[in-house]
Design a protein around this motif. Structure first.
Motif, PDB file in Angstrom:
ATOM      1  N   ASP A  47      36.416  20.640  11.254  1.00  0.00           N
ATOM      2  CA  ASP A  47      35.626  19.960  10.498  1.00  0.00           C
ATOM      3  C   ASP A  47      34.096  19.774  10.856  1.00  0.00           C
ATOM      4  O   ASP A  47      33.600  18.541  10.326  1.00  0.00           O
ATOM      5  N   SER A  49      31.418  20.319   9.581  1.00  0.00           N
ATOM      6  CA  SER A  49      30.548  20.479   8.465  1.00  0.00           C
ATOM      7  C   SER A  49      30.666  19.045   7.784  1.00  0.00           C
ATOM      8  O   SER A  49      29.720  18.642   6.820  1.00  0.00           O
ATOM      9  N   ASN A  50      31.870  18.321   8.219  1.00  0.00           N
ATOM     10  CA  ASN A  50      32.204  17.049   7.693  1.00  0.00           C
ATOM     11  C   ASN A  50      31.567  15.715   8.272  1.00  0.00           C
ATOM     12  O   ASN A  50      32.516  15.254   9.158  1.00  0.00           O
ATOM     13  N   ALA A  51      30.495  15.126   8.171  1.00  0.00           N
ATOM     14  CA  ALA A  51      30.249  13.808   8.810  1.00  0.00           C
ATOM     15  C   ALA A  51      30.704  13.584  10.251  1.00  0.00           C
ATOM     16  O   ALA A  51      31.480  12.850  10.726  1.00  0.00           O
ATOM     17  N   GLY A  53      32.789  15.547  11.861  1.00  0.00           N
ATOM     18  CA  GLY A  53      34.241  16.175  12.137  1.00  0.00           C
ATOM     19  C   GLY A  53      35.002  15.433  12.962  1.00  0.00           C
ATOM     20  O   GLY A  53      35.009  14.402  13.228  1.00  0.00           O
ATOM     21  N   ASP A 131      36.677  25.192  10.496  1.00  0.00           N
ATOM     22  CA  ASP A 131      35.098  24.976  10.299  1.00  0.00           C
ATOM     23  C   ASP A 131      34.857  24.353  11.994  1.00  0.00           C
ATOM     24  O   ASP A 131      34.653  23.297  11.925  1.00  0.00           O
ATOM     25  N   GLU A 173      28.763  29.843   3.242  1.00  0.00           N
ATOM     26  CA  GLU A 173      29.455  28.818   4.002  1.00  0.00           C
ATOM     27  C   GLU A 173      30.529  29.538   4.990  1.00  0.00           C
ATOM     28  O   GLU A 173      30.620  29.036   6.229  1.00  0.00           O
ATOM     29  N   GLN A 177      31.098  29.785   9.260  1.00  0.00           N
ATOM     30  CA  GLN A 177      32.288  29.094   9.873  1.00  0.00           C
ATOM     31  C   GLN A 177      32.618  30.326  10.768  1.00  0.00           C
ATOM     32  O   GLN A 177      32.977  30.100  11.904  1.00  0.00           O
TER      33      GLN A 177
END
Length: 336
Positions: A47, A49-51, A53, A131, A173, A177
């Motif tokens: 993850d 890409s999300n803050a 990970g 990701d 995107e 990945q």
């Protein structure tokens, strides 16, 4: 580089020398086999890409040869990496079937190798849909152009796999990945190699006699690890593997570990092109290589299938691998 990888990824802990609780024991020809599943060998970022990970454990199944009820010590080891287009796959008993043909699972290969006297570790690694993040940024000059590996020619098979997984076609995107997936898989293999070296006593391995092998995406990963990242291994087995991510034409050098490459007679076009490019680079650098066709098969073939070597030799895939490992790692296999 090793320090950065280990500092970022490794989860320390010692495996027991005696059979731990939950270990399975398989009996058959050659040595008996003790299997310890889901042993943590490191941690990796997903993850991404999300803050920032999150980190997840990376696990391996360890297959050890057993004689008179006790696992052997100081054995040569091979680390196996599964295939699945960097999108799916398993370190266990799962396998793929296509066009009437089936491959052998990592559990099949590791059981066979352990019965022959090797410690075999089947590892999981982070896949593109997770990701993944990467432990270090390789020198861009040592990598293939990103557009080459995320373009239509290289991703035809991946698009097929995504469709089977009910995923939409690749977009910007998911291409990013996928690119990180190539590099993250190599990072995870590096962590596994260093874990096996650093825990040789508890795993029953010889730290200076480790080989790496894999199928498809796993074979691409072992090529990247051995000849792109220069992992400290003695031999490489690539089952339908190719050059990918690392441009080994720039990184390979004389003295790197010998490689054994297999291709199905009707293998994927991209794999055939990439395998030939890898073999040419290794030969140019005077790295010993061997290659073999698996006649009558495409991308998927079992380890019991007959293979035809470039030296006109004829043997099953598993026998050819064991012969190669015996010659490169100095360990005679026990016959079933």
């Amino acid at each position: 580089m090793r320090g950065r990888i280990l500092g970022w990824m490794m989860a320390l802990g010692l495996a027991a020398v005696a059979a731990p609780a939950g270990a399975e024991e398989l009996r058959g020809g050659g040595y008996d086999v003790m299997v310890v599943r889901d042993q943590v060998y490191g941690r990796g970022l997903v993850d991404a890409s999300n803050a920032g990970g999150r980190m997840r454990d990376l696990r391996m199944d360890v297959y050890r040869p057993v004689e008179e009820g006790r696992p052997l010590a100081d054995r040569p080891a091979i680390i196996m990496v599964f295939g699945g287009a960097f999108y799916r796959g398993s370190k266990g008993a799962d396998h793929f079937e296509e066009d009437g043909a089936s491959d052998s699972s990592m559990a099949d290969y590791c059981t066979r190798f352990a019965r022959a006297g090797y410690v075999c570790a089947a590892i999981e690694y982070r896949l593109a849909p997770e990701d993944p993040g990467i432990a270090h940024e390789p020198d861009p000059a040592m990598l293939l152009p990103r557009a080459l590996l995320t373009g239509p020619a290289a991703t035809a098979r991946i698009e097929t796999v995504r469709a089977r997984m009910a995923l939409p076609p690749l977009d910007d995107e998911s291409r990013a990945q996928l690119w990180r997936g190539y590099l993250a898989a190599t990072d995870d293999l590096a962590a596994a190699v260093h874990y096996v070296r650093d825990h040789a006593a508890s795993l029953g391995t010889a730290p200076d006699r480790i080989a790496i092998g894999g199928f498809s995406a796993g074979a691409i990963t072992v090529v990247n690890g051995a000849y792109g990242m220069a992992l400290p291994v003695k031999a490489v087995v690539a089952l339908s593997g190719a050059m990918g991510a690392y441009d080994i034409r720039k990184s390979v050098r004389k003295g790197m570990p010998p490689g054994l490459f297999f291709l199905g007679q009707n293998d994927l076009a991209g794999i055939q092109i990439g395998a030939r490019a890898a073999l040419a680079a290794l030969k140019q650098a005077e790295v010993p290589t061997e290659s073999a066709w698996v006649p009558g098969f495409g991308h998927f073939y079992p380890m019991g299938a007959v293979s035809l070597g470039s030296d006109m030799s004829r043997s099953t895939v598993e026998t050819r691998i064991l012969d190669f490992l015996g010659r490169t790692m100095g360990a005679k296999a026990v016959e079933p």
